[in-house]
Write an enzyme that holds these catalytic residues in place. Sequence first.
Site, short mmCIF file in Angstrom:
data_model
loop_
_atom_site.label_atom_id
_atom_site.label_comp_id
_atom_site.label_asym_id
_atom_site.label_seq_id
_atom_site.Cartn_x
_atom_site.Cartn_y
_atom_site.Cartn_z
N GLY A 50 0.81 -1.22 0.00
CA GLY A 50 0.00 0.00 0.00
C GLY A 50 0.83 1.26 0.00
CB CYS A 51 4.19 2.12 0.95
SG CYS A 51 3.69 2.08 2.68
CB ALA A 52 3.80 5.22 -3.83
CB SER A 53 8.36 4.85 -1.21
OG SER A 53 8.14 6.11 -1.78
#
Length: 142
Positions: free
Chosen positions: A55-58
């Site tokens: 769920g984290c772009a990074s």
Amino acid sequence: MTFTLAPGNARLRSIVTDLDFLDDWDERYRYLIDLGRRLDPLPNEAYSEANRVPGCASQVWLLMSRNADGSLSIKGDSDALIVKGLVALVLAMFDGRPMAEVAGFDAAGFFAAIGLKDHLTSQRANGLASMVARIKAEAAKG
């Protein structure tokens, strides 16, 4: 800030005081980035899919364990500077804190109280929420 912090969390209280002192969000972002740069690196084996926060772009990794005193030990890292600063903020919120405190902490209310909620892109806000959800899920395992 009008959010009540647990009395024993001096680390988070210090960060809030520092953020309150800074005049604008460019300075506050630089401060968060600096907090992230101070994080200890994780051991190489911690950079695994099992520790990655979805769920984290990074890329974000959280390494969590339970302490004998009933608190949660958390270490973390990210491949992006500002996100690494957000990891440092989340660690200040939850690392070493009792499970019940972790489970009951109103992270969204805290982020709103310090103004962070209004200064994050939707991707970063979603990633931050994913980090908090992962930590709270670990604390809920009891």
